[in-house]
Motif scaffolding. Structure first.
Motif, PDB file in Angstrom:
ATOM      1  N   VAL A  31      15.740  29.647 -10.896  1.00  0.00           N
ATOM      2  CA  VAL A  31      15.168  28.767 -11.916  1.00  0.00           C
ATOM      3  C   VAL A  31      13.657  28.789 -11.713  1.00  0.00           C
ATOM      4  O   VAL A  31      13.128  28.090 -10.844  1.00  0.00           O
ATOM      5  N   HIS A  32      12.934  29.594 -12.518  1.00  0.00           N
ATOM      6  CA  HIS A  32      11.481  29.669 -12.329  1.00  0.00           C
ATOM      7  C   HIS A  32      10.805  30.329 -13.510  1.00  0.00           C
ATOM      8  O   HIS A  32      11.409  31.149 -14.214  1.00  0.00           O
ATOM      9  N   SER A  33       9.518  29.982 -13.698  1.00  0.00           N
ATOM     10  CA  SER A  33       8.698  30.557 -14.763  1.00  0.00           C
ATOM     11  C   SER A  33       7.549  31.384 -14.211  1.00  0.00           C
ATOM     12  O   SER A  33       6.853  32.054 -14.981  1.00  0.00           O
ATOM     13  N   PHE A  34       7.333  31.322 -12.903  1.00  0.00           N
ATOM     14  CA  PHE A  34       6.257  32.053 -12.248  1.00  0.00           C
ATOM     15  C   PHE A  34       6.865  32.878 -11.117  1.00  0.00           C
ATOM     16  O   PHE A  34       7.917  32.526 -10.583  1.00  0.00           O
ATOM     17  N   TYR A  35       6.178  33.973 -10.758  1.00  0.00           N
ATOM     18  CA  TYR A  35       6.720  34.833  -9.706  1.00  0.00           C
ATOM     19  C   TYR A  35       5.597  35.431  -8.877  1.00  0.00           C
ATOM     20  O   TYR A  35       4.438  35.463  -9.302  1.00  0.00           O
ATOM     21  N   ALA A  36       5.941  35.898  -7.705  1.00  0.00           N
ATOM     22  CA  ALA A  36       4.946  36.422  -6.770  1.00  0.00           C
ATOM     23  C   ALA A  36       4.623  37.876  -7.082  1.00  0.00           C
ATOM     24  O   ALA A  36       5.522  38.681  -7.351  1.00  0.00           O
ATOM     25  N   LYS A  37       3.325  38.199  -7.021  1.00  0.00           N
ATOM     26  CA  LYS A  37       2.841  39.561  -7.263  1.00  0.00           C
ATOM     27  C   LYS A  37       1.936  39.998  -6.110  1.00  0.00           C
ATOM     28  O   LYS A  37       1.502  39.171  -5.307  1.00  0.00           O
ATOM     29  N   ASP A  38       1.639  41.290  -6.089  1.00  0.00           N
ATOM     30  CA  ASP A  38       0.734  41.858  -5.080  1.00  0.00           C
ATOM     31  C   ASP A  38       1.229  41.592  -3.662  1.00  0.00           C
ATOM     32  O   ASP A  38       0.439  41.293  -2.759  1.00  0.00           O
ATOM     33  N   CYS A  39       2.547  41.683  -3.487  1.00  0.00           N
ATOM     34  CA  CYS A  39       3.140  41.364  -2.179  1.00  0.00           C
ATOM     35  C   CYS A  39       4.212  42.385  -1.799  1.00  0.00           C
ATOM     36  O   CYS A  39       5.141  42.061  -1.054  1.00  0.00           O
ATOM     37  N   THR A  40       4.072  43.610  -2.314  1.00  0.00           N
ATOM     38  CA  THR A  40       5.107  44.641  -2.099  1.00  0.00           C
ATOM     39  C   THR A  40       5.402  44.861  -0.625  1.00  0.00           C
ATOM     40  O   THR A  40       6.564  45.001  -0.221  1.00  0.00           O
ATOM     41  N   GLU A  41       4.365  44.883   0.194  1.00  0.00           N
ATOM     42  CA  GLU A  41       4.547  45.155   1.623  1.00  0.00           C
ATOM     43  C   GLU A  41       5.419  44.110   2.300  1.00  0.00           C
ATOM     44  O   GLU A  41       6.121  44.406   3.274  1.00  0.00           O
ATOM     45  N   ASN A  42       5.396  42.879   1.781  1.00  0.00           N
ATOM     46  CA  ASN A  42       6.150  41.787   2.387  1.00  0.00           C
ATOM     47  C   ASN A  42       7.438  41.458   1.639  1.00  0.00           C
ATOM     48  O   ASN A  42       8.139  40.518   2.007  1.00  0.00           O
ATOM     49  N   THR A  43       7.749  42.217   0.587  1.00  0.00           N
ATOM     50  CA  THR A  43       8.932  41.927  -0.225  1.00  0.00           C
ATOM     51  C   THR A  43      10.191  42.498   0.434  1.00  0.00           C
ATOM     52  O   THR A  43      10.242  43.683   0.765  1.00  0.00           O
ATOM     53  N   ILE A  44      11.194  41.652   0.603  1.00  0.00           N
ATOM     54  CA  ILE A  44      12.442  42.078   1.235  1.00  0.00           C
ATOM     55  C   ILE A  44      13.643  41.996   0.278  1.00  0.00           C
ATOM     56  O   ILE A  44      14.742  42.421   0.634  1.00  0.00           O
ATOM     57  N   ALA A  45      13.443  41.428  -0.917  1.00  0.00           N
ATOM     58  CA  ALA A  45      14.506  41.407  -1.933  1.00  0.00           C
ATOM     59  C   ALA A  45      13.860  41.276  -3.309  1.00  0.00           C
ATOM     60  O   ALA A  45      12.830  40.612  -3.459  1.00  0.00           O
ATOM     61  N   THR A  46      14.492  41.907  -4.294  1.00  0.00           N
ATOM     62  CA  THR A  46      14.021  41.810  -5.671  1.00  0.00           C
ATOM     63  C   THR A  46      15.211  41.593  -6.595  1.00  0.00           C
ATOM     64  O   THR A  46      16.368  41.795  -6.215  1.00  0.00           O
ATOM     65  N   SER A  47      14.899  41.177  -7.840  1.00  0.00           N
ATOM     66  CA  SER A  47      15.877  41.140  -8.921  1.00  0.00           C
ATOM     67  C   SER A  47      15.180  41.649 -10.180  1.00  0.00           C
ATOM     68  O   SER A  47      13.948  41.626 -10.261  1.00  0.00           O
ATOM     69  N   GLU A  48      15.971  42.111 -11.144  1.00  0.00           N
ATOM     70  CA  GLU A  48      15.400  42.650 -12.379  1.00  0.00           C
ATOM     71  C   GLU A  48      15.572  41.667 -13.526  1.00  0.00           C
ATOM     72  O   GLU A  48      16.671  41.159 -13.769  1.00  0.00           O
ATOM     73  N   TYR A  49      14.458  41.409 -14.236  1.00  0.00           N
ATOM     74  CA  TYR A  49      14.486  40.576 -15.442  1.00  0.00           C
ATOM     75  C   TYR A  49      13.452  41.162 -16.402  1.00  0.00           C
ATOM     76  O   TYR A  49      12.384  40.591 -16.604  1.00  0.00           O
ATOM     77  N   ASP A  50      13.778  42.340 -16.917  1.00  0.00           N
ATOM     78  CA  ASP A  50      12.851  43.198 -17.648  1.00  0.00           C
ATOM     79  C   ASP A  50      11.810  43.784 -16.699  1.00  0.00           C
ATOM     80  O   ASP A  50      11.568  44.981 -16.685  1.00  0.00           O
TER      81      ASP A  50
END
Length: 202
Positions: free
Chosen positions: A147-166
């Protein structure tokens, strides 16, 4: 003991109930002493970034949180609690976060290439760009609740999970002992419980 930080923002009861269901000792608290004595810390959050970060400042706990994470104590930020971990948010202006994870928090709607509903609400599958012990009981494609309208960017090196929404949504991040999940483990059924169980074993 897991300290759940109470700063006037977040659904603390359901989170505490999930931990209790798992047999994990936990305490909802705004006390620095409790945070110091805890084995792990959870920073929940719902609502607007600017209000939440100000309420967190008002508790006087930010220095305590930074000191404890610098010493290696595991922390899990959930939803808005994850967003607070970043350097900045651009939710209704520009606001400084805790700076525990590099990156910035931006509107989902600005990056969509087709007219999907915002906020992003509901179940979505997890994908793992790299292995991490937080997801040792979770499989590729397992679904969690967002449940969110904002998301984190510029953090690929620290990203450990993603989901697709377009676009690719940052689902979870890690920097040292600091973790964050954009989704709600406490609302994500058995998958979410397994993530909380893994957090308790870090």
């Amino acid at each position: 003991m897991i300290a759940i930080i109470d700063y006037g923002v977040g659904n603390l009861f359901s989170l505490s109930s999930s931990l209790t269901y798992l047999g994990l000792d936990n305490k909802i608290t705004s006390s620095a002493e409790d945070i110091l004595s805890a084995d792990r810390i959870i920073l929940p959050g719902v609502g607007a970034f600017s209000d939440a970060v100000q309420k967190l400042r008002d508790t006087g706990l930010i220095d305590t949180i930074r000191q404890q994470t610098a010493a290696g104590k595991p922390l899990l930020g959930i939803c808005l609690g994850m967003q607070l971990l970043f350097d900045k948010s651009y939710e209704y202006g520009e606001h400084d976060g805790l700076g525990l994870v590099p990156g910035r928090v931006c509107p989902i709607a600005d990056d969509l290439t087709r007219p999907l509903k915002v906020p992003h609400i509901g179940w979505n599958a997890l994908h793992f760009p790299k292995p991490d012990p937080l997801f040792k009981y979770v499989r590729e494609g397992d679904c969690v609740y967002y449940v969110h309208s904002f998301y984190a960017k510029d953090c690929t090196e620290n990203t450990i999970a993603t989901s697709e929404y377009d676009i690719t949504i940052t689902g979870a991040v890690r920097s040292g002992s600091v973790y964050g999940t954009q989704f709600h483990p406490e609302k994500s059924g058995e998958v979410g419980l397994n993530i909380l169980r893994a957090f308790s074993e870090l």
